[in-house]
Design a protein around this motif. Structure first.
Motif, PDB file in Angstrom:
ATOM      1  N   GLU A  11      -9.957  26.986   3.283  1.00 51.84           N
ATOM      2  CA  GLU A  11      -8.892  26.253   2.600  1.00 51.84           C
ATOM      3  C   GLU A  11      -8.081  27.119   1.634  1.00 51.84           C
ATOM      4  O   GLU A  11      -7.089  26.647   1.068  1.00 51.84           O
ATOM      5  CB  GLU A  11      -9.491  25.075   1.818  1.00 51.84           C
ATOM      6  CG  GLU A  11     -10.206  24.042   2.670  1.00 51.84           C
ATOM      7  CD  GLU A  11     -11.655  24.398   2.979  1.00 51.84           C
ATOM      8  OE1 GLU A  11     -12.334  23.601   3.635  1.00 51.84           O
ATOM      9  OE2 GLU A  11     -12.100  25.499   2.555  1.00 51.84           O
ATOM     10  N   ASN A  68      -4.152  26.714   0.291  1.00 48.19           N
ATOM     11  CA  ASN A  68      -3.578  25.409   0.654  1.00 48.19           C
ATOM     12  C   ASN A  68      -2.936  24.686  -0.530  1.00 48.19           C
ATOM     13  O   ASN A  68      -2.555  23.522  -0.422  1.00 48.19           O
ATOM     14  CB  ASN A  68      -4.634  24.510   1.301  1.00 48.19           C
ATOM     15  CG  ASN A  68      -5.729  24.071   0.331  1.00 48.19           C
ATOM     16  OD1 ASN A  68      -5.785  24.526  -0.815  1.00 48.19           O
ATOM     17  ND2 ASN A  68      -6.618  23.200   0.791  1.00 48.19           N
ATOM     18  N   ASP A 124      -9.613  26.833  -5.092  1.00 45.35           N
ATOM     19  CA  ASP A 124     -10.767  26.916  -4.193  1.00 45.35           C
ATOM     20  C   ASP A 124     -11.971  26.153  -4.717  1.00 45.35           C
ATOM     21  O   ASP A 124     -12.747  25.588  -3.941  1.00 45.35           O
ATOM     22  CB  ASP A 124     -11.139  28.378  -3.950  1.00 45.35           C
ATOM     23  CG  ASP A 124     -10.236  29.021  -2.904  1.00 45.35           C
ATOM     24  OD1 ASP A 124      -9.317  28.343  -2.418  1.00 45.35           O
ATOM     25  OD2 ASP A 124     -10.454  30.205  -2.581  1.00 45.35           O
ATOM     26  N   ASN A 166     -11.423  22.693  -3.674  1.00 42.63           N
ATOM     27  CA  ASN A 166     -11.613  22.575  -2.228  1.00 42.63           C
ATOM     28  C   ASN A 166     -13.095  22.459  -1.888  1.00 42.63           C
ATOM     29  O   ASN A 166     -13.492  21.678  -1.018  1.00 42.63           O
ATOM     30  CB  ASN A 166     -11.021  23.799  -1.517  1.00 42.63           C
ATOM     31  CG  ASN A 166      -9.514  23.707  -1.339  1.00 42.63           C
ATOM     32  OD1 ASN A 166      -8.994  22.666  -0.952  1.00 42.63           O
ATOM     33  ND2 ASN A 166      -8.819  24.798  -1.624  1.00 42.63           N
ATOM     34  N   TRP A 174     -15.356  19.181  -0.221  1.00 43.66           N
ATOM     35  CA  TRP A 174     -16.231  19.214   0.955  1.00 43.66           C
ATOM     36  C   TRP A 174     -17.449  18.316   0.752  1.00 43.66           C
ATOM     37  O   TRP A 174     -17.882  17.616   1.669  1.00 43.66           O
ATOM     38  CB  TRP A 174     -16.675  20.649   1.247  1.00 43.66           C
ATOM     39  CG  TRP A 174     -17.468  20.753   2.519  1.00 43.66           C
ATOM     40  CD1 TRP A 174     -18.829  20.716   2.651  1.00 43.66           C
ATOM     41  CD2 TRP A 174     -16.940  20.859   3.841  1.00 43.66           C
ATOM     42  NE1 TRP A 174     -19.183  20.805   3.976  1.00 43.66           N
ATOM     43  CE2 TRP A 174     -18.042  20.895   4.729  1.00 43.66           C
ATOM     44  CE3 TRP A 174     -15.650  20.942   4.364  1.00 43.66           C
ATOM     45  CZ2 TRP A 174     -17.886  21.012   6.113  1.00 43.66           C
ATOM     46  CZ3 TRP A 174     -15.494  21.055   5.738  1.00 43.66           C
ATOM     47  CH2 TRP A 174     -16.600  21.086   6.593  1.00 43.66           C
TER      48      TRP A 174
END
Length: 281
Positions: free
Chosen positions: A224, A227, A231, A234, A238
């Motif tokens: 990712e 994006n 991070d 991100n 998850w």
């Protein structure tokens, strides 16, 4: 200076809160040398201590790679351990604030491993602590591009998870299949725990809340990355998306964990084909 203060405190927060403390100390190798210390290094203004085995006193020195002594002091006896019977002494060089690469030296002993004193000495360890969660991802492959030598194929799709009798309800009787993909593997097994991963998720969110500007700049090379979302968030997403699947829509209760009936063998995730269950709320 304010940035360095925040950065240093960020590092301390990561190292204290992330249980990955992932400082790369090779204990088995270090046991072969009589001078033990933090091989990653030290912050310039932080306490700095090495433990010297087989001595109860004497002098020690800190040398740079050219052999020049930049600090010297007296060893202080720390006693003898009941289990090993080895006498040890401490070498306190907290007063050394000079940056660079150094070794600890004591008469009659081989020098310690090379270590650093730098303002950002723990930056790589802190970044690795966050990246560690990526390596725990379930239900996905870890390509070599992102996982390096730890790359692996996907395992545990968890798209047909069974409701265990302990978690059965009128709307979801035992044997009902649900999809509960994503999440992180826990510890050394392939189960996924709501409580355990919830604590880790909260810790990462607290880290971002405390240091949003810095954490927005930390890239850990995950799929990712780039994006538009930091991070660290991100990675949190998850697990959060898996946590949402663990809630029973009928009553709002949350299943305790997603698990096999027994712990897996010592095998890669894709090799495990045993049924998986959500269990009691």
């Amino acid at each position: 200076m304010k940035f360095l203060y925040l950065q240093n405190n960020l590092v301390k927060t990561v190292l204290l809160l992330l249980t990955a403390v992932f400082i790369s100390i090779n204990l088995s190798a270090q046991n072969n040398l009589p001078i033990a210390l933090n091989q990653v290094g030290f912050l310039p203004d932080a306490p700095k201590v090495a433990i010297v085995s087989g001595k109860t006193g004497g002098k020690f020195s800190i040398k740079n790679p050219n052999g020049k002594v930049v600090f010297s002091g007296e060893l202080q006896a720390t006693g003898k351990t009941d289990f090993s019977g080895i006498k040890t002494a401490s070498a306190d060089f907290s007063a050394l604030h000079q940056t660079g690469n150094f070794v600890v030296s004591a008469e009659g002993l081989p020098d310690s491993y090379l270590f650093k004193i730098e303002p950002n000495v723990y930056a790589d360890a802190a970044k690795a602590s966050i990246k560690a969660f990526y390596f725990q991802r379930a239900s996905t492959a870890l390509p070599e591009k992102f996982a390096g030598k730890w790359h692996r194929v996907a395992g545990h799709a968890d798209d047909e998870v069974l409701v265990h009798p302990s978690a059965a309800s009128a709307n979801r009787p035992a044997g009902t299949k649900i999809s509960a993909a994503r999440g992180w593997y826990d510890a050394g097994d392939y189960n996924k725990y709501v409580v355990n991963s919830g604590i880790s998720t909260g810790t990462l969110l607290s880290l971002y809340e405390d240091f949003p500007q810095h954490m927005a700049s930390v890239q850990t090379n995950i799929p990712e990355t780039g994006n538009g979302v930091p991070d660290i968030l991100n990675e949190v997403l998850w697990n959060l998306r898996w946590l949402l699947t663990m809630q029973d829509p009928a009553d709002g209760g949350v299943y305790n964990k997603l698990t096999n009936a027994n712990f897996d063998a010592m095998e890669m995730p894709d090799k495990d084909k045993t049924p998986r269950y959500v269990v009691q709320k």
